[in-house]
Write a protein that holds these residues in place. Structure first.
Motif, short mmCIF file in Angstrom:
data_model
loop_
_atom_site.label_atom_id
_atom_site.label_comp_id
_atom_site.label_asym_id
_atom_site.label_seq_id
_atom_site.Cartn_x
_atom_site.Cartn_y
_atom_site.Cartn_z
N ARG A 175 -5.86 1.95 -7.53
CA ARG A 175 -5.92 3.09 -6.62
C ARG A 175 -7.31 3.22 -6.04
O ARG A 175 -8.30 2.86 -6.69
CB ARG A 175 -5.49 4.40 -7.30
N SER A 230 0.84 -1.20 0.00
CA SER A 230 0.00 0.00 0.00
C SER A 230 0.87 1.24 0.00
O SER A 230 1.97 1.23 0.57
CB SER A 230 -0.91 0.03 1.23
N CYS A 242 7.04 3.49 -3.80
CA CYS A 242 5.93 4.16 -4.48
C CYS A 242 6.41 5.54 -4.91
O CYS A 242 7.22 6.18 -4.23
CB CYS A 242 4.78 4.27 -3.49
N MET A 301 0.87 7.52 -10.69
CA MET A 301 1.48 6.82 -9.55
C MET A 301 2.15 5.56 -10.06
O MET A 301 1.63 4.90 -10.97
CB MET A 301 0.42 6.45 -8.53
N TRP A 321 -3.88 8.67 -11.95
CA TRP A 321 -4.83 8.87 -10.86
C TRP A 321 -6.23 9.20 -11.37
O TRP A 321 -7.22 8.75 -10.82
CB TRP A 321 -4.33 10.00 -9.94
N ILE A 323 -1.80 -3.18 -10.22
CA ILE A 323 -1.78 -1.87 -9.57
C ILE A 323 -3.21 -1.33 -9.56
O ILE A 323 -3.96 -1.50 -10.53
CB ILE A 323 -0.80 -0.90 -10.25
N ASN A 378 -9.48 6.19 -4.70
CA ASN A 378 -9.53 7.65 -4.61
C ASN A 378 -10.01 8.12 -3.24
O ASN A 378 -9.51 9.11 -2.71
CB ASN A 378 -10.43 8.20 -5.70
N THR A 407 -3.62 1.83 -16.68
CA THR A 407 -2.50 1.11 -16.08
C THR A 407 -1.44 0.74 -17.11
O THR A 407 -1.73 0.57 -18.30
CB THR A 407 -2.98 -0.17 -15.39
N THR A 460 -5.02 6.14 -1.69
CA THR A 460 -4.05 5.05 -1.53
C THR A 460 -3.91 4.30 -2.85
O THR A 460 -4.90 4.10 -3.57
CB THR A 460 -4.51 4.09 -0.43
N VAL A 461 -2.68 3.92 -3.13
CA VAL A 461 -2.37 3.11 -4.30
C VAL A 461 -1.87 1.75 -3.80
O VAL A 461 -1.13 1.68 -2.81
CB VAL A 461 -1.30 3.78 -5.18
N TYR A 462 -2.24 0.71 -4.50
CA TYR A 462 -1.89 -0.64 -4.09
C TYR A 462 -1.10 -1.34 -5.19
O TYR A 462 -1.24 -1.05 -6.37
CB TYR A 462 -3.15 -1.46 -3.80
N GLY A 488 -7.30 6.02 -14.17
CA GLY A 488 -7.01 4.64 -13.78
C GLY A 488 -6.38 3.81 -14.88
O GLY A 488 -6.40 2.58 -14.80
#
Length: 125
Positions: A72, A21, A96, A34, A53, A70, A74, A58, A78-80, A56
């Motif tokens: 996110r 995370s 990150c 990100m 962001w 990957i 909003n 990827t 947080t980005v995972y 989305g």
């Protein structure tokens, strides 16, 4: 200023999964991309995955495609990075990052401005 704080690293066995995370604070990143990179001592950072962001969208490294995801959130800022079927050679510090890279620099560490402190991932055989 932007602050990025990674979490979720640790020691896992080969073949298992881990979710990292990245909590974002400091400003709105709606126009940012990100990304996740990893680095082993003595080597450059390697690109793993990126996400815009706002939409989305990827992007993945060949080594990540199909095993890493990957995403996110909003609402949580947080980005995972979900990592499956981990291998011992993927032991590294995972970081990150945020920035507004050009398409050519999207896969390069130099394309990003803000970095977290990193989280260690160790994959045992």
């Amino acid at each position: 200023q932007v602050q990025l704080v990674e979490s979720g690293g640790g020691l896992v066995q080969a073949g298992t999964s881990l979710r990292l995370s990245c909590a974002v604070s400091g400003r709105t990143l709606s126009d940012y991309t990100m990304a996740w990179f990893r680095q082993v001592p003595g080597k450059d950072r390697d690109f793993l995955a990126a996400i815009t962001w706002s939409f989305g969208t990827t992007y993945y490294a060949d080594s990540s495609e199909g095993r890493f995801t990957i995403a996110r959130d909003n609402a949580k800022n947080t980005v995972y990075l979900q990592m499956n079927s981990l291998k011992p050679e993927e032991t590294a510090v995972y970081s990150c990052t945020a920035g507004i890279p050009t398409p050519r620099r999207r896969y390069l560490a130099a394309g990003y401005n803000y970095w977290g402190q990193g989280t260690q991932v160790t994959v045992s055989s």
